[in-house]
Design a protein around this motif. Structure first.
Motif, PDB file in Angstrom:
ATOM      1  N   ARG A 210      -4.244   2.453   9.820  1.00  0.00           N
ATOM      2  CA  ARG A 210      -3.693   1.474   8.891  1.00  0.00           C
ATOM      3  C   ARG A 210      -3.050   0.361   9.690  1.00  0.00           C
TER       4      ARG A 210
ATOM      5  N   VAL B 163      -8.320   7.468   0.445  1.00  0.00           N
ATOM      6  CA  VAL B 163      -7.227   8.268   1.008  1.00  0.00           C
ATOM      7  C   VAL B 163      -6.010   7.393   1.314  1.00  0.00           C
ATOM      8  N   LEU B 164      -6.269   6.189   1.838  1.00  0.00           N
ATOM      9  CA  LEU B 164      -5.144   5.321   2.210  1.00  0.00           C
ATOM     10  C   LEU B 164      -4.301   4.929   1.007  1.00  0.00           C
ATOM     11  N   ASP B 165      -4.856   5.065  -0.189  1.00  0.00           N
ATOM     12  CA  ASP B 165      -4.101   4.742  -1.404  1.00  0.00           C
ATOM     13  C   ASP B 165      -3.612   5.969  -2.147  1.00  0.00           C
TER      14      ASP B 165
ATOM     15  N   PRO C 108       0.851  -1.206   0.000  1.00  0.00           N
ATOM     16  CA  PRO C 108       0.000   0.000   0.000  1.00  0.00           C
ATOM     17  C   PRO C 108       0.879   1.245   0.000  1.00  0.00           C
ATOM     18  N   HIS C 109       0.307   2.382  -0.314  1.00  0.00           N
ATOM     19  CA  HIS C 109       1.086   3.606  -0.369  1.00  0.00           C
ATOM     20  C   HIS C 109       1.516   4.019   1.031  1.00  0.00           C
TER      21      HIS C 109
ATOM     22  N   TRP D 163       4.381   7.147   6.147  1.00  0.00           N
ATOM     23  CA  TRP D 163       3.840   6.346   7.253  1.00  0.00           C
ATOM     24  C   TRP D 163       4.980   5.625   7.972  1.00  0.00           C
TER      25      TRP D 163
ATOM     26  N   LEU E 219      -8.497   8.916  12.315  1.00  0.00           N
ATOM     27  CA  LEU E 219      -9.483   8.647  11.268  1.00  0.00           C
ATOM     28  C   LEU E 219      -8.976   7.645  10.238  1.00  0.00           C
ATOM     29  N   PHE E 220      -7.734   7.816   9.811  1.00  0.00           N
ATOM     30  CA  PHE E 220      -7.185   6.957   8.760  1.00  0.00           C
ATOM     31  C   PHE E 220      -6.225   5.958   9.385  1.00  0.00           C
TER      32      PHE E 220
ATOM     33  N   PHE F 271     -14.358   6.530   1.295  1.00  0.00           N
ATOM     34  CA  PHE F 271     -13.434   7.657   1.187  1.00  0.00           C
ATOM     35  C   PHE F 271     -12.129   7.354   1.924  1.00  0.00           C
ATOM     36  N   ARG F 272     -12.243   6.715   3.070  1.00  0.00           N
ATOM     37  CA  ARG F 272     -11.038   6.365   3.823  1.00  0.00           C
ATOM     38  C   ARG F 272     -10.139   5.437   3.025  1.00  0.00           C
TER      39      ARG F 272
ATOM     40  N   PHE G 290      -5.883  13.041  11.988  1.00  0.00           N
ATOM     41  CA  PHE G 290      -5.676  12.251  10.764  1.00  0.00           C
ATOM     42  C   PHE G 290      -5.446  10.784  11.117  1.00  0.00           C
TER      43      PHE G 290
END
Lengths: 325, 272
Positions: A57, B216-218, A5-6, A10, A54-55, B212-213, A51
C-alpha cells in the motif's frame, strides 16, 4: 475530503522520495505492539511477512490528514531527545515493557519527513502530526500513552517539533562526553560517517577532518547536538536528564513528567528490563562507564573537552538548578 | 499410496470426565513454561508425563532416534492418563500435558519431522477445551473435542488461539508409527475441504490476483484473517483459496511470484 482507505492495522513504514511527490509506504501489523529496541527493526519484521510483500500500500502523504481525522491516534505524552549512546534506548525499552504504552523508538518515517527537502514549515508540521497520529493508533484498544524517542540529530529540529506538538513534555538526555565519544569511536553510528546518510552535500574539508581526526569530527557532531538543545532548555521548555540518573529517573521524574501514573507492578516490569542490555536484549546491561573513560585517548579527551563539554556543562547547570541529582 | 493426511480423528475415544479428574490432580506449581518462548503470547505451560531420559528440559520431546523415554513419577498419580498411554500399542516417546491459557495464542509455525511420512505421529487428546479455541492447520480449522484422539501433521504450518475463558489442555503423545497405529485411521471419503466453493467466478488469470488484492486492501476483516498466516507456503495457498472463495481464480504460483516481486521492490526502494 475523500474517505481514507481502510488503514486500521496499517502503519507508515517508509517515505518514498523518488518521483514528483513524496509517497508513503504502509505495512500491516494488525494488533502487534512495537517492542523492538528500534522502530526500524519492527519495520524489518513487518516487511518479511508475506502479507506485506503481497498487499503493498502506497499513498500520497495527504492521506495522513484524512486518516488522522477519521481515526485520531493517541496524542504524544512525551518526547525523548538525546545526544546518543546515553541510555535513551533503555528508557524506550522500559516504557515499551508496559502493554498500555505505544513507544516509537526513532521511527524512520518521522526522520524522513523532518528531512524532506523543499517543504515549508506548515506543510511539514501537518505531515508530522498526521504521521504521529498514524503511528500512535490504538490498534489493540487498551493503549493509553504514546512516547516518541527521536534520533540524536533530530535535536536540530527541536523548534519545529515543539511547534508541531505544543505543550508536549520532553526530556533531553546527556552523558559524560568522553563516555559518549568513546562509544561512537568504537562503533560509529551511520550519521557519524559523512555522506553515509542523506544530510546533503559533504565538503572536502569535512571529509578531511573525518578521515584524519575522527575524534574531532565526532566530538563536533556530538557538541552540535547538545548545542541545539540549549536554547529551548534555557527557556525552561524541556527537562535535562543525565545517564547517571537512570534507571530510577524513568519510573520517577520521567513517568511523572509524561503523566504515566505507574502502578507497582508496572514499575516492577520496568525494573526487570534494566537487567538486560537495551539494544541487544539477550545481553545483560552492564555499567561500562569506567571502561569507556579509561579507554579514551588523549586526543579523544581533549576533543570532548573542546567541542562537547562547554554545552554539556551548560546543560548540567540547568539540570542541577532544577533539582536533578 | 494414500494422499498426505493433514489431520484425522482416530477411532479411539477416552472418557473426558476421567481425564479431567486426573487433570485436577496436577498441582498448579508442577506446570512449567514452554521452552519456545518466541512463539507464543500469553500463557503456555506444560507438564511431562513421559520424558526423555538423561536430563534436559522435561518438556522437550527429543526427536533424536537414540533418545529413550521414561514415565515420570507424576504419571503414577494419574490413572486415567496412564490408561490412555497403555491403550497405544505402538512405541510411545514423549507424553505431555500442554495448557494454553485463556486469551493466549501460539504463532504460526511448523514442527518438522512430525508426519506419518517421517514415521512419527503426534497425537492430540483434548482434555479440556472450549468452543472459542481456534486451531488452524494449513489455514483450515480443525475442531477437536474432549476425549477424542487426533493425528495432526504438524510439519504443516499451524497456529492456535484460545479466545475462550478457560485453559485449553491437551494430552500430547508422540508415537512411532506401526501397523497398529495406522489401523486407527478410519477411511475417509474424498476430502470435502478441497472441493471448489460454490461461488461464481468474477475473474481469472493475471487480472484476478490484482482485483483480489484491491478487494483485500479495502476489507479489514479479510486483512486480519490473511495476516494470521505467516508461513510463506501456507500463506500463498491460503490466499489462492480465499481468492477463489471470493470469486477470483488465480494460481498459487501467481501469488508466490507477486510476493517475490513485492519483496524485491522493497529491497530496491532506495535505489535511484
Amino acid at each position: 475530503m475523500t474517505a481514507p482507505p481502510h488503514l486500521a492495522g496499517w502503519v507508515p513504514v517508509h517515505v518514498h522520495r523518488r518521483g514528483p511527490a513524496p509517497e508513503l509506504e504502509w505495512a500491516y501489523v494488525g494488533d502487534r505492539r512495537f517492542t523492538a529496541p528500534f522502530f526500524e527493526q519492527t519495520v524489518g519484521e513487518a516487511v518479511r511477512h508475506p502479507f506485506n510483500n503481497l498487499f503493498r500500500r502506497r499513498t500520497p502523504l495527504e492521506v495522513l490528514d484524512a486518516w488522522a481525522e477519521a481515526s485520531p491516534g493517541l496524542r504524544p505524552s512525551g518526547l525523548i531527545f538525546h545526544m546518543s549512546r546515553c541510555g535513551s534506548t533503555l528508557i524506550a525499552q522500559m516504557l515499551a515493557s508496559l502493554a498500555r504504552m505505544v513507544v516509537l523508538s526513532e521511527p524512520t518515517p518521522l526522520d524522513a519527513v523532518l528531512r524532506l527537502p523543499g517543504i515549508d514549515d506548515e506543510r511539514r508540521i501537518g505531515w508530522l502530526r498526521g504521521l504521529i497520529s498514524a503511528l500512535g493508533q490504538r490498534r489493540r484498544g487498551d493503549e493509553s500513552h504514546l512516547v516518541i524517542k527521536l534520533d540524536a540529530w533530530n535535536t536540530a529540529a527541536l523548534p519545529l517539533i515543539e511547534r508541531a506538538f505544543p505543550g508536549v513534555p520532553w526530556v533531553f538526555l546527556v552523558r559524560e562526553p568522553v563516555e559518549v565519544l568513546v562509544s561512537q569511536l568504537r562503533q560509529k553510528a551511520a550519521y557519524m560517517v559523512p555522506g553515509l546518510l542523506d544530510f546533503g552535500p559533504v565538503s572536502p574539508e569535512v571529509l578531511h577532518v573525518f578521515a584524519s581526526r575522527p575524534e574531532e569530527y565526532c566530538a563536533r557532531v556530538l557538541g552540535g547536538i547538545c548545542e541545539a538543545a540549549l536554547p529551548a532548555l534555557r527557556r525552561g521548555d524541556g527537562v535535562p536528564l543525565n545517564y547517571r540518573e537512570l534507571p530510577s529517573a524513568v519510573w520517577g521524574r520521567v513517568a511523572a513528567l509524561f503523566g504515566l501514573d505507574l502502578t507497582e507492578s508496572e514499575q516492577e516490569s520496568m525494573r526487570r528490563v534494566t537487567g538486560f542490555n537495551a539494544k541487544s536484549p539477550t545481553e545483560y546491561f552492564q555499567a561500562d562507564a569506567t571502561a569507556k573513560v579509561a579507554e579514551a585517548s588523549d586526543l579523544a579527551r581533549s576533543m570532548a573537552d573542546a567541542w562537547i563539554r562547554p554545552h554539556y556543562d551548560a546543560i548540567e547547570e540547568i539540570r542541577l538548578a532544577r533539582g536533578g541529582a | 499410496m494414500r494422499a498426505m493426511i493433514s489431520s484425522r480423528k482416530l477411532d479411539l475415544t477416552f472418557d473426558p470426565e476421567a481425564l479431567r479428574a486426573d487433570l485436577d490432580q496436577v498441582a498448579p506449581d508442577a506446570w512449567v513454561t514452554h521452552f519456545n518462548d518466541g512463539d507464543f503470547e500469553g500463557r503456555w505451560v506444560g507438564v511431562a508425563l513421559r520424558a526423555a531420559v538423561g536430563g534436559g528440559n522435561p518438556l522437550y520431546p527429543d526427536p533424536s532416534p537414540a533418545a529413550t523415554f521414561r514415565d515420570t513419577p507424576l504419571l503414577d498419580a494419574l490413572p486415567a492418563f496412564r490408561r490412555v498411554l497403555d491403550t497405544f500399542r505402538c512405541p510411545v516417546r514423549s507424553a505431555r500435558l500442554l495448557s494454553l491459557g485463556p486469551g493466549s495464542r501460539i504463532r504460526e509455525h511448523r514442527d518438522p519431522g512430525l508426519g506419518l511420512e517421517d514415521g512419527e505421529a503426534r497425537i492430540h487428546v483434548p482434555v479440556r477445551t472450549n468452543p472459542d479455541v481456534e486451531f488452524m492447520l494449513d489455514n483450515r480449522r480443525v475442531v477437536m473435542r474432549e476425549g477424542e484422539a487426533w493425528y495432526l501433521n504438524l510439519a504443516q504450518a499451524h497456529r492456535v488461539a484460545n479466545r475462550g475463558a478457560t485453559d485449553r489442555v491437551h494430552l500430547v503423545i508422540d508415537c512411532t508409527v506401526n501397523d497398529w497405529l495406522l489401523a486407527r485411521f478410519p477411511d475417509e471419503g474424498e476430502d470435502e475441504r478441497d472441493a471448489p466453493p460454490d461461488v461464481p467466478v468474477k475473474a481469472t488469470g493475471p487480472g484476478a490476483l490484482d482485483a483480489f488484492r484491491a478487494l483485500v486492501l479495502d476489507d479489514p476483516a479479510l486483512q486480519q484473517r490473511l495476516f494470521e498466516s505467516c508461513d510463506p507456503e501456507a500463506f500463498a495457498r491460503f490466499v489462492a483459496r480465499t481468492g477463489l472463495e471470493c470469486g477470483y481464480r488465480f494460481g498459487v504460483e501467481d501469488v508466490s511470484r507477486a510476493i517475490q516481486a513485492g519483496r524485491r521492490a522493497w529491497i530496491e526502494r532506495n535505489f535511484p
